[in-house]
Design a protein around this motif. Structure first.
Motif, PDB file in Angstrom:
ATOM      1  N   GLU A   1      -2.935  -4.532 -10.181  1.00  0.00           N
ATOM      2  CA  GLU A   1      -4.005  -5.508 -10.426  1.00  0.00           C
ATOM      3  C   GLU A   1      -3.753  -6.802  -9.647  1.00  0.00           C
ATOM      4  O   GLU A   1      -4.658  -7.339  -9.006  1.00  0.00           O
ATOM      5  CB  GLU A   1      -4.092  -5.788 -11.927  1.00  0.00           C
TER       6      GLU A   1
ATOM      7  N   TYR B   1       0.829  -1.214   0.000  1.00  0.00           N
ATOM      8  CA  TYR B   1       0.000   0.000   0.000  1.00  0.00           C
ATOM      9  C   TYR B   1       0.859   1.259   0.000  1.00  0.00           C
ATOM     10  O   TYR B   1       0.547   2.231  -0.695  1.00  0.00           O
ATOM     11  CB  TYR B   1      -0.956   0.009   1.198  1.00  0.00           C
TER      12      TYR B   1
ATOM     13  N   MET C   1     -10.753   1.356  -8.302  1.00  0.00           N
ATOM     14  CA  MET C   1      -9.337   1.002  -8.479  1.00  0.00           C
ATOM     15  C   MET C   1      -9.145   0.122  -9.715  1.00  0.00           C
ATOM     16  O   MET C   1      -8.204   0.318 -10.480  1.00  0.00           O
ATOM     17  CB  MET C   1      -8.812   0.307  -7.223  1.00  0.00           C
TER      18      MET C   1
ATOM     19  N   GLU D   1      -5.731  -8.767  -2.357  1.00  0.00           N
ATOM     20  CA  GLU D   1      -6.483  -8.147  -1.269  1.00  0.00           C
ATOM     21  C   GLU D   1      -7.942  -8.587  -1.264  1.00  0.00           C
ATOM     22  O   GLU D   1      -8.544  -8.751  -0.194  1.00  0.00           O
ATOM     23  CB  GLU D   1      -6.399  -6.617  -1.369  1.00  0.00           C
ATOM     24  N   GLU D   2      -8.520  -8.780  -2.434  1.00  0.00           N
ATOM     25  CA  GLU D   2      -9.904  -9.286  -2.500  1.00  0.00           C
ATOM     26  C   GLU D   2     -10.018 -10.618  -1.760  1.00  0.00           C
ATOM     27  O   GLU D   2     -10.983 -10.865  -1.040  1.00  0.00           O
ATOM     28  CB  GLU D   2     -10.326  -9.488  -3.960  1.00  0.00           C
TER      29      GLU D   2
ATOM     30  N   PHE E   1     -11.733  -0.648   1.453  1.00  0.00           N
ATOM     31  CA  PHE E   1     -11.308  -1.402   0.270  1.00  0.00           C
ATOM     32  C   PHE E   1     -12.517  -1.824  -0.565  1.00  0.00           C
ATOM     33  O   PHE E   1     -12.521  -1.647  -1.786  1.00  0.00           O
ATOM     34  CB  PHE E   1     -10.501  -2.635   0.678  1.00  0.00           C
TER      35      PHE E   1
ATOM     36  N   LEU F   1      -4.492  -6.018  -5.931  1.00  0.00           N
ATOM     37  CA  LEU F   1      -5.919  -5.869  -5.615  1.00  0.00           C
ATOM     38  C   LEU F   1      -6.625  -7.228  -5.602  1.00  0.00           C
ATOM     39  O   LEU F   1      -7.493  -7.468  -4.756  1.00  0.00           O
ATOM     40  CB  LEU F   1      -6.595  -4.928  -6.613  1.00  0.00           C
ATOM     41  N   LYS F   2      -6.247  -8.103  -6.502  1.00  0.00           N
ATOM     42  CA  LYS F   2      -6.840  -9.456  -6.505  1.00  0.00           C
ATOM     43  C   LYS F   2      -6.447 -10.206  -5.239  1.00  0.00           C
ATOM     44  O   LYS F   2      -7.255 -10.939  -4.658  1.00  0.00           O
ATOM     45  CB  LYS F   2      -6.409 -10.216  -7.762  1.00  0.00           C
TER      46      LYS F   2
ATOM     47  N   LYS G   1     -12.722  -0.502  -4.358  1.00  0.00           N
ATOM     48  CA  LYS G   1     -12.042  -1.435  -5.271  1.00  0.00           C
ATOM     49  C   LYS G   1     -12.548  -1.366  -6.714  1.00  0.00           C
ATOM     50  O   LYS G   1     -11.754  -1.505  -7.641  1.00  0.00           O
ATOM     51  CB  LYS G   1     -12.113  -2.871  -4.744  1.00  0.00           C
TER      52      LYS G   1
END
Length: 199
Positions: free
Chosen positions: A188, A21, A164, A194-195, A157, A191-192, A161
């Protein structure tokens, strides 16, 4: 996903997420680009040792080379994508650009309400944008994780998201994007990841 991890593994995971981050915070806030040159290069050398995807290793190596060759190009590309697109479509970097087709819409009020729930305050002397700026949100998420406020981090988030991922698409659609296209693939991946963490 996290229930089988030891206390040390959870701490290591948190530290890695905070680093990611902070890395994206430094790359998406214009005012930080100059002062963070050495830090960004150091972060790349750390993060490339354990990429989040097979392509991540290549993208970190490519980004490292591009910034070693010409770090100044990072600021120039930032300006051409997000500030002064010179005839090309400007890439949005505020939530309300993606959610309400404006800047300073409901998304700004929503982000301010998240900030009020935390004990984190905007450093207005170093940060000139509003709280719905995606670069700011990366920094906010970093701070929330550092303070172990996982519940609010998840809310922020999940709210941000979609914007983002749309930011990533807009960067990749721009044919003149080279450095930020590479950054967008790394973002990318993250973020995946973090999902899955927040699922």
């Amino acid at each position: 996903m996290l229930e089988n991890l030891s206390a040390q593994e959870l701490q290591d995971l948190k530290n890695a997420r905070v680093l990611y981050y902070d890395f994206f915070y430094g790359l998406f806030v214009f005012e930080l680009l100059d002062e963070r040159e050495e830090l960004i290069k150091k972060q790349i050398s750390l993060l490339k040792t354990s990429p989040l995807s097979p392509e991540g290793e290549e993208n970190f190596a490519l980004l490292e080379k591009m910034l070693q060759d010409n770090y100044k190009a990072l600021k120039e590309e930032y300006s051409s994508l997000f500030a002064l697109p010179f005839g090309a479509k400007q890439v949005g970097i505020h939530l309300s650009h993606f959610y309400e087709n404006c800047v300073g819409g409901e998304s700004l009020l929503k982000m301010r309400s998240f900030i009020r729930e935390s004990d984190i305050r905007v450093q207005t002397q170093t940060f000139k944008e509003t709280e719905e700026h995606i670069g700011f949100i990366f920094g906010f998420l970093k701070d929330l994780l550092q303070k172990d406020n996982d519940k609010l981090a998840k809310e922020v988030f999940m709210y941000a998201k979609v914007a983002m991922f749309k930011l990533i698409s807009e960067i990749q659609e721009r044919k003149d994007s080279k450095i930020y296209a590479t950054i967008s693939y790394l973002l990318e991946d993250f973020l995946k990841f973090e999902e899955n963490i927040f699922a």
